[in-house]
Design a protein around this motif. Structure first.
Motif, PDB file in Angstrom:
ATOM      1  N   VAL A 187       0.855  -1.203   0.000  1.00 51.65           N
ATOM      2  CA  VAL A 187       0.000   0.000   0.000  1.00 51.65           C
ATOM      3  C   VAL A 187       0.885   1.245   0.000  1.00 51.65           C
ATOM      4  O   VAL A 187       2.033   1.184   0.431  1.00 51.65           O
ATOM      5  N   PRO A 188       0.352   2.383  -0.471  1.00 54.17           N
ATOM      6  CA  PRO A 188       1.127   3.625  -0.361  1.00 54.17           C
ATOM      7  C   PRO A 188       1.432   3.909   1.114  1.00 54.17           C
ATOM      8  O   PRO A 188       0.635   3.552   1.985  1.00 54.17           O
ATOM      9  N   LYS A 189       2.557   4.547   1.366  1.00 50.73           N
ATOM     10  CA  LYS A 189       3.034   4.743   2.747  1.00 50.73           C
ATOM     11  C   LYS A 189       1.992   5.302   3.725  1.00 50.73           C
ATOM     12  O   LYS A 189       1.884   4.806   4.835  1.00 50.73           O
ATOM     13  N   PRO A 190       1.213   6.318   3.342  1.00 45.45           N
ATOM     14  CA  PRO A 190       0.267   6.870   4.324  1.00 45.45           C
ATOM     15  C   PRO A 190      -0.821   5.886   4.750  1.00 45.45           C
ATOM     16  O   PRO A 190      -1.527   6.116   5.718  1.00 45.45           O
ATOM     17  N   LEU A 191      -0.960   4.782   3.993  1.00 43.09           N
ATOM     18  CA  LEU A 191      -1.969   3.782   4.353  1.00 43.09           C
ATOM     19  C   LEU A 191      -1.384   2.641   5.181  1.00 43.09           C
ATOM     20  O   LEU A 191      -2.098   1.726   5.579  1.00 43.09           O
ATOM     21  N   VAL A 192      -0.090   2.682   5.442  1.00 48.92           N
ATOM     22  CA  VAL A 192       0.515   1.674   6.319  1.00 48.92           C
ATOM     23  C   VAL A 192      -0.039   1.895   7.727  1.00 48.92           C
ATOM     24  O   VAL A 192      -0.123   3.021   8.208  1.00 48.92           O
ATOM     25  N   ASP A 193      -0.446   0.803   8.373  1.00 46.73           N
ATOM     26  CA  ASP A 193      -1.036   0.925   9.713  1.00 46.73           C
ATOM     27  C   ASP A 193      -0.012   1.400  10.728  1.00 46.73           C
ATOM     28  O   ASP A 193       1.126   0.929  10.739  1.00 46.73           O
ATOM     29  N   PHE A 194      -0.462   2.312  11.575  1.00 51.55           N
ATOM     30  CA  PHE A 194       0.338   2.745  12.718  1.00 51.55           C
ATOM     31  C   PHE A 194      -0.623   2.797  13.895  1.00 51.55           C
ATOM     32  O   PHE A 194      -1.626   3.496  13.848  1.00 51.55           O
ATOM     33  N   ALA A 195      -0.329   2.016  14.947  1.00 58.74           N
ATOM     34  CA  ALA A 195      -1.238   1.931  16.098  1.00 58.74           C
ATOM     35  C   ALA A 195      -2.656   1.590  15.619  1.00 58.74           C
ATOM     36  O   ALA A 195      -3.643   2.210  16.005  1.00 58.74           O
ATOM     37  N   ASN A 196      -2.715   0.586  14.744  1.00 60.50           N
ATOM     38  CA  ASN A 196      -3.977  -0.010  14.293  1.00 60.50           C
ATOM     39  C   ASN A 196      -4.858   0.835  13.379  1.00 60.50           C
ATOM     40  O   ASN A 196      -6.024   0.512  13.179  1.00 60.50           O
TER      41      ASN A 196
END
Length: 361
Positions: free
Chosen positions: A21-30
């Motif tokens: 996925v594009p970076k901004p869509l990578v999960d961070f804290a769920n």
């Protein structure tokens, strides 16, 4: 109010996760990184978010359509055909950002995670009457960054010093700005840097002000910083809304567990762990300083520390995953495997141990 989020390109530093996925869509804290920002912008009255992007805009927009309705906020794209740096995208999106109201707009780097004190930023921006406000954060080693030299009392920015050899200050640009529409008149439509070309010019006119960011800050654009950012985020969550964190005899420190995740008997989880939706953690598992993303399965008696387990991956029984191992999407680690810093591309099966940090194609 409006906001522009600088999404940019391929997210190479966070591969193999950004291969899916594009970076901004990578999960961070769920939840996807960018959603933390969009929710905070919505909370201070932003009605439209423009994403400045030059890679996979369809993927981003399709994904964010759901959230548009849920959050009641308009999300549009401004697509670059060539990379335009950090200022060019503002010129490209000019018509989307200017609505004749004369109101200031936000600009954010999409990798930045913090408590997003946007309400305080708006208040400060209105109080000083300048043209632009940048948020700055204090760092321990300013020599690695561009340092912002400013007047402590007023916040007026004097100048910028790139990677100073002698100490001139410890405040760096935090990648969060509030700009008057007049700033757009200073930017040409070409590849150009807001930090190196536009801001120094506004500072020379004595119209640039800086506000010190309260709370934590992290650029989570690479794995080691992502793990550090998670720790800072969870400890901030502990202060702001502790009820969101997991509790119980099997939990140590700050741990975030999605309500749909299943955790077996006799596990020890924490500190600084995020377990995503639909994850299954079987019995006797040890997790610390790691993220287990949506749909992943961690089998019995395995141990994961300082690592990222990508979506729908599986870690076998008695496996040991550590030292910044990153498993891309749908990676299957067999039973009793050891990974010391392996970076594994999506859809791979790992049948033999990875003894030193390396990329597994």
């Amino acid at each position: 109010m409006k906001a522009l989020i600088l999404v940019g390109g391929f997210g190479t530093r966070l591969r193999p996760l950004t291969l899916s996925v594009p970076k901004p869509l990578v999960d961070f804290a769920n939840k996807p990184m960018i959603l933390h920002q969009i929710e905070a912008l919505k909370d201070v009255g932003v009605t439209e978010v423009v994403l400045a992007i030059n890679y996979q805009p369809e993927v981003m927009l399709n994904f964010l359509k759901d959230f548009e309705a849920k959050l009641g906020i308009k999300i549009t794209c401004s697509q670059e055909t060539e990379p335009l740096g950090t200022a060019g995208p503002l010129a490209l999106a000019r018509d989307k950002l200017i609505d004749g109201s004369g109101e200031a707009f936000f600009v954010l780097n999409s990798d930045v995670i913090s408590e997003y004190p946007f309400a305080e930023l708006i208040k400060f921006h209105k109080s000083h009457g300048g043209e632009a406000t940048i948020m700055v954060t204090k760092v321990d080693e300013p020599s690695k960054y561009g340092v912002v030299v400013m007047e402590e009392e007023t916040g007026k920015v004097d100048r910028f010093v790139e990677k100073p050899k002698i100490f001139v200050g410890n405040k760096i640009n935090a990648g969060i700005y509030l700009l008057n529409p007049s700033v757009l008149d200073r930017i040409e439509l070409r590849p150009t840097s807001i930090e190196k070309e536009v801001f120094p010019q506004i500072a020379a006119d004595q119209k640039l002000f800086a506000m010190v960011l309260p709370g934590f800050w992290m650029d989570v654009g690479q794995p080691r910083d992502y793990i550090t950012g998670l720790r800072l985020y969870l400890s901030s969550l502990r202060k702001r809304s502790p009820s969101k964190l997991a509790g119980g005899s099997h939990i140590v420190g700050n741990v975030l567990v999605h309500e749909s995740a299943v955790i077996g008997e006799g596990c020890l989880i924490g500190p600084d762990v995020a377990i995503g939706p639909g994850c299954v953690v079987e019995s006797g598992v040890r997790l610390s300083r790691c993220t287990v993303m949506r749909g992943a399965r961690v089998k019995k008696h395995s141990c994961i520390s300082s690592s990222i387990v990508g979506w729908h991956s599986t870690v076998g029984q008695w496996a040991r995953i550590e030292n910044m191992t990153i498993l891309g999407e749908d990676v299957h680690v067999c039973d009793e495997i050891y990974s010391n810093g392996g970076v594994v591309l999506p859809h791979k099966e790992i049948k033999s141990s990875i003894l030193k940090p390396e990329i597994v194609m």
